[in-house]
Design a protein around this motif. Structure first.
Motif, mmCIF file in Angstrom:
data_model
loop_
_atom_site.group_PDB
_atom_site.id
_atom_site.type_symbol
_atom_site.label_atom_id
_atom_site.label_comp_id
_atom_site.label_asym_id
_atom_site.label_seq_id
_atom_site.Cartn_x
_atom_site.Cartn_y
_atom_site.Cartn_z
ATOM 1 N N GLU A 32 6.203 -6.785 -6.046
ATOM 2 C CA GLU A 32 5.011 -5.936 -6.155
ATOM 3 C C GLU A 32 5.002 -5.173 -7.479
ATOM 4 O O GLU A 32 3.979 -5.094 -8.165
ATOM 5 C CB GLU A 32 4.991 -4.953 -4.982
ATOM 6 N N ARG A 35 4.239 -7.599 -10.326
ATOM 7 C CA ARG A 35 2.811 -7.929 -10.360
ATOM 8 C C ARG A 35 2.000 -6.790 -10.967
ATOM 9 O O ARG A 35 1.103 -7.018 -11.771
ATOM 10 C CB ARG A 35 2.304 -8.215 -8.937
ATOM 11 N N ALA A 36 2.339 -5.558 -10.585
ATOM 12 C CA ALA A 36 1.622 -4.401 -11.132
ATOM 13 C C ALA A 36 1.825 -4.297 -12.643
ATOM 14 O O ALA A 36 0.897 -3.968 -13.379
ATOM 15 C CB ALA A 36 2.089 -3.125 -10.440
ATOM 16 N N ARG A 37 3.035 -4.599 -13.088
ATOM 17 C CA ARG A 37 3.329 -4.511 -14.525
ATOM 18 C C ARG A 37 2.597 -5.600 -15.301
ATOM 19 O O ARG A 37 2.046 -5.352 -16.373
ATOM 20 C CB ARG A 37 4.828 -4.622 -14.764
ATOM 21 N N ASN A 39 -0.151 -7.160 -14.406
ATOM 22 C CA ASN A 39 -1.602 -7.030 -14.273
ATOM 23 C C ASN A 39 -2.153 -5.800 -14.974
ATOM 24 O O ASN A 39 -3.360 -5.609 -15.023
ATOM 25 C CB ASN A 39 -2.009 -7.006 -12.795
ATOM 26 N N GLU A 40 -1.288 -4.946 -15.500
ATOM 27 C CA GLU A 40 -1.739 -3.737 -16.184
ATOM 28 C C GLU A 40 -2.355 -4.110 -17.529
ATOM 29 O O GLU A 40 -1.757 -4.861 -18.302
ATOM 30 C CB GLU A 40 -0.563 -2.791 -16.397
#
Length: 132
Positions: A32, A35-37, A39-40
């Motif tokens: 998670e 993915r956040a990194r 998609n930033e």
């Protein structure tokens, strides 16, 4: 003896299952975060720009304010040293308040400006990548 061995294996199996379940939770959390990194939209340059511009603008504004203050206020001193001491404390407090307020306003404005600039770059980048 066989009962003890079976019971020990059962406990070890339960512990192994518990450890595997906890590792699964950690693995999902790592996925998670990755993915956040990825998609930033902010790049490292964007982050540095958004941090450096307001800090530099506040620093420069503070120095400009200090220069203007010393040119305008310090030259207006009288020859009475006792009156200058009383005014000196008041002027120092006034300078500190006005300087920090001015620096804060400039920092806030430059923070908003740098954020808008980075968002504009994101929009341009998205349009460019959408056209290809």
């Amino acid at each position: 003896m066989n009962d003890m061995i079976a019971e020990s294996r059962g406990r070890l199996g339960e512990m192994a299952d518990s450890i595997v379940a906890k590792l699964g939770v950690v693995d999902r959390k790592v996925d998670e975060m990755a993915r956040a990194r990825t998609n930033e939209p902010d790049t490292m340059g964007d982050k540095i720009f958004k941090a450096a511009v307001p800090a530099l603008a506040g620093l420069i504004a503070g120095k400009v304010f200090q220069t203007l203050w010393h040119k305008g206020i310090v030259k207006r001193r009288s020859n009475d040293s006792e009156a200058d001491e009383r005014q000196g404390l008041l002027l120092t407090l006034l300078f500190a308040g006005l300087s920090s307020a001015f620096g804060a306003v400039i920092s806030q404005l430059s923070d908003a400006g740098s954020q808008a600039f980075v968002e504009h770059r994101h929009i341009k980048r998205a349009k460019r990548s959408g056209e290809r």
